[in-house]
Design a protein around this motif. Structure first.
Motif, PDB file in Angstrom:
ATOM      1  N   PHE A 244       1.224  12.760  -9.060  1.00 52.49           N
ATOM      2  CA  PHE A 244       0.346  12.186  -7.875  1.00 52.49           C
ATOM      3  C   PHE A 244       0.454  10.657  -7.940  1.00 52.49           C
ATOM      4  N   PRO A 245       1.321   9.883  -8.469  1.00 51.44           N
ATOM      5  CA  PRO A 245       1.084   8.524  -8.728  1.00 51.44           C
ATOM      6  C   PRO A 245      -0.115   7.830  -7.910  1.00 51.44           C
ATOM      7  N   LEU A 246      -0.967   7.108  -8.565  1.00 58.16           N
ATOM      8  CA  LEU A 246      -2.205   6.438  -7.832  1.00 58.16           C
ATOM      9  C   LEU A 246      -1.539   5.752  -6.579  1.00 58.16           C
ATOM     10  N   GLU A 247      -0.564   4.828  -6.812  1.00 58.54           N
ATOM     11  CA  GLU A 247       0.018   4.014  -5.514  1.00 58.54           C
ATOM     12  C   GLU A 247       0.441   4.861  -4.272  1.00 58.54           C
ATOM     13  N   LYS A 248       1.135   5.855  -4.677  1.00 53.79           N
ATOM     14  CA  LYS A 248       1.473   6.628  -3.792  1.00 53.79           C
ATOM     15  C   LYS A 248       0.356   7.584  -2.926  1.00 53.79           C
ATOM     16  N   LEU A 249      -0.818   7.886  -3.747  1.00 50.91           N
ATOM     17  CA  LEU A 249      -1.923   8.519  -3.524  1.00 50.91           C
ATOM     18  C   LEU A 249      -2.533   7.568  -2.319  1.00 50.91           C
ATOM     19  N   MET A 250      -2.871   6.466  -2.717  1.00 46.92           N
ATOM     20  CA  MET A 250      -3.572   5.481  -2.121  1.00 46.92           C
ATOM     21  C   MET A 250      -3.034   5.196  -0.618  1.00 46.92           C
ATOM     22  N   THR A 251      -1.420   5.359  -0.581  1.00 51.22           N
ATOM     23  CA  THR A 251      -0.927   4.998   0.357  1.00 51.22           C
ATOM     24  C   THR A 251      -0.967   6.224   1.419  1.00 51.22           C
ATOM     25  N   ALA A 252      -1.138   7.473   1.014  1.00 52.44           N
ATOM     26  CA  ALA A 252      -1.208   8.428   1.751  1.00 52.44           C
ATOM     27  C   ALA A 252      -2.669   8.923   2.354  1.00 52.44           C
ATOM     28  N   LEU A 253      -3.609   8.236   1.523  1.00 49.36           N
ATOM     29  CA  LEU A 253      -5.036   8.173   1.966  1.00 49.36           C
ATOM     30  C   LEU A 253      -5.110   7.079   3.128  1.00 49.36           C
ATOM     31  N   GLN A 254      -4.452   5.811   3.045  1.00 40.20           N
ATOM     32  CA  GLN A 254      -4.313   5.022   4.056  1.00 40.20           C
ATOM     33  C   GLN A 254      -3.949   5.563   5.304  1.00 40.20           C
ATOM     34  N   THR A 255      -2.905   6.427   5.549  1.00 40.99           N
ATOM     35  CA  THR A 255      -2.285   6.828   6.413  1.00 40.99           C
ATOM     36  C   THR A 255      -2.927   7.878   7.150  1.00 40.99           C
ATOM     37  N   TYR A 256      -3.596   8.601   6.205  1.00 46.77           N
ATOM     38  CA  TYR A 256      -4.619   9.832   6.600  1.00 46.77           C
ATOM     39  C   TYR A 256      -5.950   9.192   7.461  1.00 46.77           C
TER      40      TYR A 256
END
Length: 301
Positions: A244-256
């Motif tokens: 779960f790469p940090l960059e992709k995780l932060m994008t998912a959290l932004q969307t959430y």
């Protein structure tokens, strides 16, 4: 030996009632009676269709788990329940009691009174392998059913009135996604009636599950075990972070956050010499500068 399902396993109970042609409206009254009469037999529940009694007696039990032991902290603030499952495995649930009247708010005495939060387990063991977590050393054993998750709330409710739920016990909740969703829906429905705003799910960052969590459980609180502001250090602390790469995780959290319009709870354990330098503090601030977050930072030597 016959294996029974928990009567609080909503999906199984709903399916069995439907197959028998019994209205599923009776589910709430079954649960309410068991809550009020924890030592009951299912045949004692009043006002059910006659066909429901044979179904309940042959397929379900009021509880598939038992409280093996209860440990109280010396200060009386926490109570740990060691719960034995039907398969012989054990999980822990912890009641944390606090008084909201302590301290002041805005210079004035705080309102409220004693409240209890229940920390719930979602799995036996865990495959995430986080270095700071005792459960991570166990490895993964099995997922809990939704009924076994709900039964932790029922057991705790017999000791005190539970106001809040946090999925921060054994296991990674989003790795047991279907059971988690079903259990939370039971907890927020009749007769439990807990507000989704009083339920928090903590995750290491299972991106595909985060992407659908708000639509499945709107209003729920999300907590993320971040523990490092850069991917390399995060992988050292949490080996599962490689998936779960940090960059992709932060994008998912932004969307959430955009979809839910809620603050996200960020958890960060400071490990001596690993993620507690001033540089990492600045990196953490930069990483979170566009978020509306609540922060929990714990120092661990």
């Amino acid at each position: 030996m016959a294996t029974y399902r928990s009567v609080f396993d909503a999906a199984e109970l709903r399916a069995q009632l439907n197959d028998a042609g019994i209205n599923t409206k009776f589910m709430a009254s079954i649960w309410k009676y068991v809550l009020q009469n924890p030592g009951c037999e299912l045949g004692e529940i009043p006002d059910l269709p006659s066909s429901a009694y044979r179904l309940l007696r042959t397929k379900f039990k009021p509880f598939t788990s038992t409280v093996h032991s209860v440990f109280h902290s010396t200060d009386g603030v926490t109570t740990k329940l060691l719960i034995k499952l039907q398969n012989g495995a054990f999980v822990e649930a912890v009641i944390m009691t606090y008084d909201t009247r302590l301290g002041k708010y805005g210079g004035k005495p705080r309102l409220g009174g004693p409240r209890s939060t229940l920390c719930i387990s979602s799995q036996v063991g865990c495959k995430m392998g986080c270095k700071f977590c005792a459960t991570g050393t166990m490895g993964f054993k099995n997922n809990l059913t939704s009924g076994e998750i709900v039964e932790q709330l029922v057991h705790a409710s017999l000791l005190t009135n539970i106001r809040n739920i946090v999925f921060m016990g054994m296991g990674e909740p989003l790795n047991n996604y279907t059971a988690l969703v079903e259990a939370v829906r039971v907890m927020t429905g009749s007769p439990f009636q807990l507000s989704p705003k009083r339920i928090t799910v903590s995750t290491v960052g299972i991106i595909h599950a985060i992407n659908k969590l708000h639509s499945d459980l709107p209003g729920l609180n999300l907590a993320v075990s971040l523990h490092a502001p850069v991917q390399e250090i995060r992988c050292q602390i949490m080996p599962s972070a490689r998936a779960f790469p940090l960059e992709k995780l932060m994008t998912a959290l932004q969307t959430y956050q955009k979809n839910s319009q809620q603050k996200i709870f960020i958890e960060y354990i400071m490990l001596d010499g690993m993620n507690d330098e001033e540089q990492q503090a600045h990196q953490l601030g930069k990483l979170l500068e566009t978020f509306q977050v609540l922060k929990s930072i714990q120092n661990q030597q």
